[in-house]
Design a protein around this motif. Structure first.
Motif, PDB file in Angstrom:
ATOM      1  N   ASN A 118       0.873  -1.416   0.431  1.00 16.48           N
ATOM      2  CA  ASN A 118       0.182   0.071   0.033  1.00 16.48           C
ATOM      3  C   ASN A 118       0.758   1.163  -0.548  1.00 16.48           C
ATOM      4  O   ASN A 118       0.127   2.369  -1.123  1.00 16.48           O
ATOM      5  N   GLY A 119       1.648   1.225   0.672  1.00 18.55           N
ATOM      6  CA  GLY A 119       2.813   2.285   0.878  1.00 18.55           C
ATOM      7  C   GLY A 119       3.992   2.642  -0.530  1.00 18.55           C
ATOM      8  O   GLY A 119       4.719   3.235  -0.814  1.00 18.55           O
ATOM      9  N   ARG A 120       3.074   1.646  -1.701  1.00 14.93           N
ATOM     10  CA  ARG A 120       4.346   1.138  -2.776  1.00 14.93           C
ATOM     11  C   ARG A 120       5.751   1.200  -2.490  1.00 14.93           C
ATOM     12  O   ARG A 120       6.702   2.065  -3.070  1.00 14.93           O
ATOM     13  N   LEU A 121       6.127   0.349  -1.268  1.00 12.28           N
ATOM     14  CA  LEU A 121       7.557   0.302  -1.525  1.00 12.28           C
ATOM     15  C   LEU A 121       7.959  -0.345  -2.094  1.00 12.28           C
ATOM     16  O   LEU A 121       9.375  -1.218  -2.048  1.00 12.28           O
ATOM     17  N   LEU A 122       7.335  -1.574  -2.214  1.00 11.65           N
ATOM     18  CA  LEU A 122       7.746  -3.339  -2.835  1.00 11.65           C
ATOM     19  C   LEU A 122       8.239  -2.600  -4.817  1.00 11.65           C
ATOM     20  O   LEU A 122       7.635  -2.034  -5.618  1.00 11.65           O
ATOM     21  N   ASP A 179      20.869   0.830  -8.226  1.00 10.09           N
ATOM     22  CA  ASP A 179      20.195   0.977  -9.753  1.00 10.09           C
ATOM     23  C   ASP A 179      19.657   2.302  -9.925  1.00 10.09           C
ATOM     24  O   ASP A 179      18.301   2.536  -9.367  1.00 10.09           O
ATOM     25  N   ALA A 180      19.589   2.626 -11.418  1.00 10.23           N
ATOM     26  CA  ALA A 180      19.075   3.718 -11.589  1.00 10.23           C
ATOM     27  C   ALA A 180      17.367   2.912 -11.712  1.00 10.23           C
ATOM     28  O   ALA A 180      16.727   4.328 -11.842  1.00 10.23           O
ATOM     29  N   ARG A 181      17.113   1.957 -12.230  1.00  9.41           N
ATOM     30  CA  ARG A 181      15.821   1.543 -12.747  1.00  9.41           C
ATOM     31  C   ARG A 181      15.546   0.623 -11.166  1.00  9.41           C
ATOM     32  O   ARG A 181      14.746   0.360 -10.868  1.00  9.41           O
ATOM     33  N   ARG A 182      16.183   1.395 -10.053  1.00  3.30           N
ATOM     34  CA  ARG A 182      15.163   0.627  -9.084  1.00  3.30           C
ATOM     35  C   ARG A 182      13.954   1.414  -8.793  1.00  3.30           C
ATOM     36  O   ARG A 182      13.526   2.571  -8.973  1.00  3.30           O
ATOM     37  N   SER A 183      13.009   0.274  -8.244  1.00  2.00           N
ATOM     38  CA  SER A 183      11.866   0.947  -7.767  1.00  2.00           C
ATOM     39  C   SER A 183      10.824   0.234  -6.616  1.00  2.00           C
ATOM     40  O   SER A 183       9.817   0.832  -6.342  1.00  2.00           O
ATOM     41  N   GLY A 184      11.865  -0.385  -5.965  1.00  2.00           N
ATOM     42  CA  GLY A 184      11.385  -0.453  -4.292  1.00  2.00           C
ATOM     43  C   GLY A 184      12.682  -2.024  -4.222  1.00  2.00           C
ATOM     44  O   GLY A 184      12.794  -2.835  -4.496  1.00  2.00           O
ATOM     45  N   PHE A 185      11.975  -2.994  -2.929  1.00  2.00           N
ATOM     46  CA  PHE A 185      12.573  -3.711  -3.051  1.00  2.00           C
ATOM     47  C   PHE A 185      11.889  -5.239  -2.864  1.00  2.00           C
ATOM     48  O   PHE A 185      10.254  -4.686  -2.693  1.00  2.00           O
ATOM     49  N   LEU A 186      12.147  -6.209  -2.474  1.00  2.00           N
ATOM     50  CA  LEU A 186      11.581  -7.370  -2.220  1.00  2.00           C
ATOM     51  C   LEU A 186      11.454  -8.233  -0.615  1.00  2.00           C
ATOM     52  O   LEU A 186      12.454  -7.596   0.354  1.00  2.00           O
ATOM     53  N   LEU A 187      10.176  -8.229  -0.121  1.00  4.91           N
ATOM     54  CA  LEU A 187      10.629  -9.252   1.452  1.00  4.91           C
ATOM     55  C   LEU A 187      11.106 -10.326   1.171  1.00  4.91           C
ATOM     56  O   LEU A 187      11.096 -10.867   0.047  1.00  4.91           O
ATOM     57  N   GLY A 188      11.759 -10.342   2.352  1.00  4.41           N
ATOM     58  CA  GLY A 188      13.007 -11.854   2.243  1.00  4.41           C
ATOM     59  C   GLY A 188      12.525 -11.994   3.671  1.00  4.41           C
ATOM     60  O   GLY A 188      11.818 -10.804   5.059  1.00  4.41           O
ATOM     61  N   GLU A 189      12.728 -13.110   4.913  1.00  2.00           N
ATOM     62  CA  GLU A 189      13.145 -13.553   5.933  1.00  2.00           C
ATOM     63  C   GLU A 189      14.598 -14.717   6.163  1.00  2.00           C
ATOM     64  O   GLU A 189      14.084 -15.038   5.190  1.00  2.00           O
ATOM     65  N   GLY A 190      14.487 -14.576   6.988  1.00  2.00           N
ATOM     66  CA  GLY A 190      15.378 -15.670   8.247  1.00  2.00           C
ATOM     67  C   GLY A 190      15.720 -14.832   9.058  1.00  2.00           C
ATOM     68  O   GLY A 190      15.188 -13.979   9.797  1.00  2.00           O
ATOM     69  N   ALA A 191      16.489 -15.764   9.714  1.00  2.00           N
ATOM     70  CA  ALA A 191      16.974 -16.009  11.507  1.00  2.00           C
ATOM     71  C   ALA A 191      18.672 -15.748  11.277  1.00  2.00           C
ATOM     72  O   ALA A 191      18.664 -16.726  10.390  1.00  2.00           O
ATOM     73  N   ALA A 192      19.298 -15.205  12.446  1.00  2.00           N
ATOM     74  CA  ALA A 192      20.547 -15.345  12.392  1.00  2.00           C
ATOM     75  C   ALA A 192      21.233 -15.227  13.454  1.00  2.00           C
ATOM     76  O   ALA A 192      20.395 -14.255  14.695  1.00  2.00           O
ATOM     77  N   GLY A 196      17.020  -1.420  -2.762  1.00  2.00           N
ATOM     78  CA  GLY A 196      16.596  -0.939  -4.115  1.00  2.00           C
ATOM     79  C   GLY A 196      15.101   0.466  -3.463  1.00  2.00           C
ATOM     80  O   GLY A 196      14.153   0.049  -5.197  1.00  2.00           O
ATOM     81  N   SER A 197      15.286   0.626  -2.196  1.00  2.00           N
ATOM     82  CA  SER A 197      14.630   1.693  -2.113  1.00  2.00           C
ATOM     83  C   SER A 197      15.160   2.927  -2.833  1.00  2.00           C
ATOM     84  O   SER A 197      16.440   3.681  -3.393  1.00  2.00           O
ATOM     85  N   ILE A 198      13.792   3.633  -3.991  1.00  2.00           N
ATOM     86  CA  ILE A 198      14.093   4.797  -4.274  1.00  2.00           C
ATOM     87  C   ILE A 198      15.269   5.778  -3.319  1.00  2.00           C
ATOM     88  O   ILE A 198      16.319   6.479  -3.831  1.00  2.00           O
ATOM     89  N   SER A 199      14.912   6.451  -2.968  1.00  2.00           N
ATOM     90  CA  SER A 199      14.945   6.800  -1.211  1.00  2.00           C
ATOM     91  C   SER A 199      16.282   6.682  -0.465  1.00  2.00           C
ATOM     92  O   SER A 199      17.142   7.710  -0.924  1.00  2.00           O
ATOM     93  N   GLY A 228      23.788   5.176  -0.607  1.00  4.23           N
ATOM     94  CA  GLY A 228      25.209   6.293  -1.727  1.00  4.23           C
ATOM     95  C   GLY A 228      25.689   7.019  -1.766  1.00  4.23           C
ATOM     96  O   GLY A 228      26.536   7.372  -1.522  1.00  4.23           O
ATOM     97  N   GLU A 229      25.054   7.751  -1.764  1.00  3.75           N
ATOM     98  CA  GLU A 229      26.015   9.594  -1.025  1.00  3.75           C
ATOM     99  C   GLU A 229      26.866   9.575   0.014  1.00  3.75           C
ATOM    100  O   GLU A 229      27.432  10.160  -0.058  1.00  3.75           O
ATOM    101  N   ALA A 230      25.889   8.877   1.266  1.00  4.09           N
ATOM    102  CA  ALA A 230      26.816   9.244   2.886  1.00  4.09           C
ATOM    103  C   ALA A 230      27.921   7.924   1.992  1.00  4.09           C
ATOM    104  O   ALA A 230      29.048   8.634   2.835  1.00  4.09           O
ATOM    105  N   LEU A 231      28.126   7.239   1.353  1.00  2.00           N
ATOM    106  CA  LEU A 231      29.089   6.368   1.339  1.00  2.00           C
ATOM    107  C   LEU A 231      29.991   7.620   0.272  1.00  2.00           C
ATOM    108  O   LEU A 231      31.425   7.151   1.031  1.00  2.00           O
TER     109      LEU A 231
END
Length: 193
Positions: free
Chosen positions: A58-62, A77-90, A156-159, A165-168
């Protein structure tokens, strides 16, 4: 885990979003550095839930949530449009050197420093991100030239990717950077671990 393994120690849960895993490792390291424990288990976990999926969608983050955008997760990537959800544990075993040596443990890494910062205003987020990196290096007593690689948060988040990247570029302009989230997805709390 503490109950199952019969551990007699502190048991703390940190719920700080994407920094939870990193914060748990830093929290454990402080217990060891202050001689309050010889060994601590620290880690993080995240599961994909329907509530999280709906909120991100709903937040159009994906990735692919905007018309005409790619459904791929493309960190930095310049074409990034958001992320995919993952799950896990460490879970990590952190211990002081003497304890690890006594039990003949294989030592994989050394915790030397940690940095964090908070910026409630979008105008100060770049400075806060750079400050967190600089604080971690100062805490570890390492110059930028000693950093061999950065495993970025980039998801993959646009902002978010632009800010990181700018901080790095400001703090570690010549350091190789990678992100494993294109393979694992954004696992929020588990991401740092």
């Amino acid at each position: 885990i503490s109950v199952t393994l019969g551990m007699q120690a502190f048991n703390t849960t940190l719920s700080n979003g994407q920094t939870s895993g990193l914060d748990a490792i830093q929290y454990a390291a402080h217990f060891i550095q202050r001689d309050r424990a010889e060994m601590v288990l620290a880690g993080a976990v995240e599961e994909i839930s329907s509530d999280t999926f709906r909120a991100c969608s709903n937040g159009r983050l994906l990735a692919g949530s905007r018309p005409g955008s790619s459904e791929e997760m493309l960190p930095f990537d310049a074409r990034r449009s958001g992320f995919l959800l993952g799950e896990g544990a460490a879970v990590f075993v952190l211990e002081n050197l003497e304890h690890a040596t006594k039990r003949n443990a294989t030592i994989w890494a050394e915790f030397t420093g940690y940095g964090f910062s908070f910026a409630p205003s979008p105008k100060t987020r770049l400075n806060a991100a750079a400050s967190a990196m600089e604080t971690a290096m100062r805490s570890a007593r390492l110059p930028a030239s000693a950093i061999g690689a950065v495993f970025a948060n980039a998801n993959g988040s646009i902002s978010g990717d632009r800010l990181e990247g700018e901080a790095l570029q400001t703090v570690l302009p010549d350091c190789p950077v990678t992100s494993i989230k294109s393979v694992l997805g954004e696992s929020y709390s588990a991401a740092g671990a």
